[in-house]
Design an enzyme around this catalytic site. Sequence first.
Site, short mmCIF file in Angstrom:
data_model
loop_
_atom_site.label_atom_id
_atom_site.label_comp_id
_atom_site.label_asym_id
_atom_site.label_seq_id
_atom_site.Cartn_x
_atom_site.Cartn_y
_atom_site.Cartn_z
N ARG A 105 40.49 50.26 34.12
CA ARG A 105 40.45 49.78 35.50
C ARG A 105 39.02 49.79 36.07
O ARG A 105 38.61 48.86 36.77
CB ARG A 105 41.36 50.69 36.31
CG ARG A 105 41.42 50.52 37.77
CD ARG A 105 42.28 51.64 38.32
NE ARG A 105 43.62 51.57 37.76
CZ ARG A 105 44.59 50.88 38.32
NH1 ARG A 105 44.41 50.26 39.44
NH2 ARG A 105 45.78 50.84 37.76
N TYR A 214 48.63 52.90 25.14
CA TYR A 214 47.88 51.75 24.62
C TYR A 214 46.39 52.07 24.62
O TYR A 214 45.95 52.98 25.31
CB TYR A 214 48.18 50.46 25.40
CG TYR A 214 47.98 50.49 26.89
CD1 TYR A 214 46.72 50.29 27.45
CD2 TYR A 214 49.05 50.67 27.75
CE1 TYR A 214 46.54 50.28 28.83
CE2 TYR A 214 48.88 50.66 29.13
CZ TYR A 214 47.62 50.46 29.66
OH TYR A 214 47.45 50.46 31.02
N ASP A 292 48.42 44.99 46.70
CA ASP A 292 49.33 46.09 47.04
C ASP A 292 49.53 46.24 48.54
O ASP A 292 50.51 46.85 48.97
CB ASP A 292 48.77 47.42 46.51
CG ASP A 292 49.12 47.66 45.04
OD1 ASP A 292 49.63 46.72 44.40
OD2 ASP A 292 48.88 48.78 44.55
C1 LIG Z 1 50.71 54.10 36.76
C2 LIG Z 1 50.26 52.72 37.14
C3 LIG Z 1 50.00 51.80 36.14
C4 LIG Z 1 49.63 50.50 36.46
N1 LIG Z 1 49.43 49.60 35.44
C5 LIG Z 1 49.15 48.32 35.75
C6 LIG Z 1 48.98 47.36 34.71
O1 LIG Z 1 49.06 47.70 33.53
N2 LIG Z 1 48.71 46.07 35.05
C7 LIG Z 1 48.61 45.66 36.35
O2 LIG Z 1 48.39 44.47 36.60
N3 LIG Z 1 48.78 46.56 37.37
C8 LIG Z 1 49.04 47.85 37.10
N4 LIG Z 1 49.20 48.76 38.11
C9 LIG Z 1 49.13 48.29 39.51
C10 LIG Z 1 47.71 48.11 39.98
O3 LIG Z 1 46.98 49.29 39.78
C11 LIG Z 1 47.68 47.77 41.47
O4 LIG Z 1 48.69 46.86 41.79
C12 LIG Z 1 46.34 47.14 41.82
O5 LIG Z 1 45.30 48.06 41.60
C13 LIG Z 1 46.34 46.71 43.29
O6 LIG Z 1 45.05 46.27 43.63
P1 LIG Z 1 44.67 46.14 45.16
O7 LIG Z 1 43.24 45.66 45.16
O8 LIG Z 1 45.67 45.35 45.89
O9 LIG Z 1 44.76 47.61 45.74
P2 LIG Z 1 43.93 48.92 45.36
O10 LIG Z 1 43.58 48.95 43.94
O11 LIG Z 1 44.72 50.07 45.92
O12 LIG Z 1 42.59 48.77 46.19
C14 LIG Z 1 42.54 48.96 47.58
C15 LIG Z 1 41.13 49.32 47.96
O13 LIG Z 1 41.04 49.42 49.37
C16 LIG Z 1 40.39 50.62 49.72
N5 LIG Z 1 40.92 51.01 51.04
C17 LIG Z 1 42.13 51.51 51.36
N6 LIG Z 1 42.22 51.72 52.68
C18 LIG Z 1 41.04 51.31 53.21
C19 LIG Z 1 40.52 51.27 54.53
N7 LIG Z 1 41.25 51.67 55.59
N8 LIG Z 1 39.26 50.82 54.73
C20 LIG Z 1 38.51 50.37 53.66
N9 LIG Z 1 38.95 50.41 52.39
C21 LIG Z 1 40.20 50.86 52.18
C22 LIG Z 1 40.75 51.59 48.61
O14 LIG Z 1 39.84 52.66 48.51
C23 LIG Z 1 40.67 50.67 47.41
O15 LIG Z 1 39.36 50.54 46.91
C24 LIG Z 1 49.51 50.10 37.82
C25 LIG Z 1 49.73 51.02 38.83
C26 LIG Z 1 50.10 52.33 38.51
C27 LIG Z 1 50.36 53.29 39.61
#
Ligand SMILES: Cc1cc2nc3c(=O)[nH]c(=O)nc-3n(C[C@H](O)[C@H](O)[C@H](O)COP(=O)(O)OP(=O)(O)OC[C@H]3O[C@@H](n4cnc5c(N)ncnc54)[C@H](O)[C@@H]3O)c2cc1C
Length: 402
Positions: A105, A214, A292
């Site tokens: 990641r 993996y 997310d």
């Molecule tokens: C066990 C596990 C395994 C996974 N395996 C996979 C996989 O194999 N393949 C896959 O596609 N997905 C996988 N996922 C899901 C994936 O990790 C998430 O869906 C993905 O990281 C979501 O990305 P995002 O950018 O939406 O959110 P996030 O990665 O949560 O990023 C959000 C960002 O916003 C920041 N943030 C939060 N609040 C604030 C705020 N108020 N002000 C400023 N910044 C803020 C955080 O610090 C973070 O940097 C897995 C998840 C888990 C739990």
Amino acid sequence: MDILIAGGGIGGLAAALTLSRNGHRVRVFDDRAPDAADVGAGIQLSPNATRVLASWGLGEAVDAQAFYPQRISLRDGRTRRRLMSLTLGEKLRARHGFPYLHIHRGDMRRILLEAVIAACGDVVSAGTRVTGLSQVEGRPRLHLADGMHAEGDVVIGADGLRSAIRHVLFGADRPRFTGYVAWRGLADAARARHLNIEPEAASFMAPGAHAVTYFVRGGHAVNFVGVFERTDPPEEIWENEGARAMLARDMAPFHEDLRELSSLIERPLLWPLFDRMALPRWSAGCATLLGDACHPMLPFLAQGACMAIEDAAVLARCLENVSGANAISGALQRYEQARKARTARVQAEARAQGKFFHAKATPMRGLTRTIMGLGSGLAPNLALSRYDWLWGHDALTAALPA
Ligand SMILES: Cc1cc2nc3c(=O)[nH]c(=O)nc-3n(C[C@H](O)[C@H](O)[C@H](O)COP(=O)(O)OP(=O)(O)OC[C@H]3O[C@@H](n4cnc5c(N)ncnc54)[C@H](O)[C@@H]3O)c2cc1C
């Protein structure tokens, strides 16, 4: 347009990259310190996401860090015996044009960050928490923890599971604890060599639990996830002696090789798993959500990051040739209409997959698994075709609502 993005995870950076390539001025605000390590180790990326990354010119950079699994296997957690498998590798690449891969990641996030900086400079403010959002006469304004604010034409809330932007737009409902917790971490592949981990994405099923292994980092590290059921969400627990003992207890139903692998994890982290029922709306005025923040999902289909990457591609398409608050608001409605049904389906299928992985052993279930195993062996293309809707999706050309 001036586009403000709350959150610099995979989704926020993916959006920043594609929107800046389309000529928009982008700023990203992320609450993590600039040198914060990415927790959670590996992710799997399927062709629906690698297709989009390749279109952004990231194919080579991803390739340099990736591990390409030969198959996805379902195995018995107690015996390690393979129950069924799906062939990936060149067969899947030929089917969809793009690979299925594993990547750390942190590597994925770094690749995106470097591409964003190359495209539009140092536009990511690390260590900057977004606290709120207001919209005055069609212009959204992000409020920052230091008391400052930033104004733009569009706000994208890519701030993850506990999104502050979602909270402002749609109120204070909480994500739902799913009843699952995940141990996650990496083990040095050299130290685990004697365990004969195969070059595959393997899910080992046990009643009420499953483990996933993996390779990442080109095969130098083994990613381990162990998923267990709990009635209440625990606090996140980092490596300490108590955590190691708890992980060892949880792993008791599994084969000794898996138990040993779990003991080799360098920094085990216990992670409560949340998801959310599909939200009725993602956008209001000139602000919307992505990743997310709007559709957190269980990881059992390995799609959360893939969906965030798809979201970014579709959002950028919807915002092409748009200007003025009304047109922006309309474009954001089109984006959510284009994405909601697909992401809701993935959320639902991920939940169903969890039930399947954790089902108690009964003669009927044994029979179902045997039939599935025979089916995947005798008709591998048919088995792969079950995932065409997911892995074959092309977010770059899929029809958009009128
Ligand atoms: C066990 C596990 C395994 C996974 N395996 C996979 C996989 O194999 N393949 C896959 O596609 N997905 C996988 N996922 C899901 C994936 O990790 C998430 O869906 C993905 O990281 C979501 O990305 P995002 O950018 O939406 O959110 P996030 O990665 O949560 O990023 C959000 C960002 O916003 C920041 N943030 C939060 N609040 C604030 C705020 N108020 N002000 C400023 N910044 C803020 C955080 O610090 C973070 O940097 C897995 C998840 C888990 C739990």
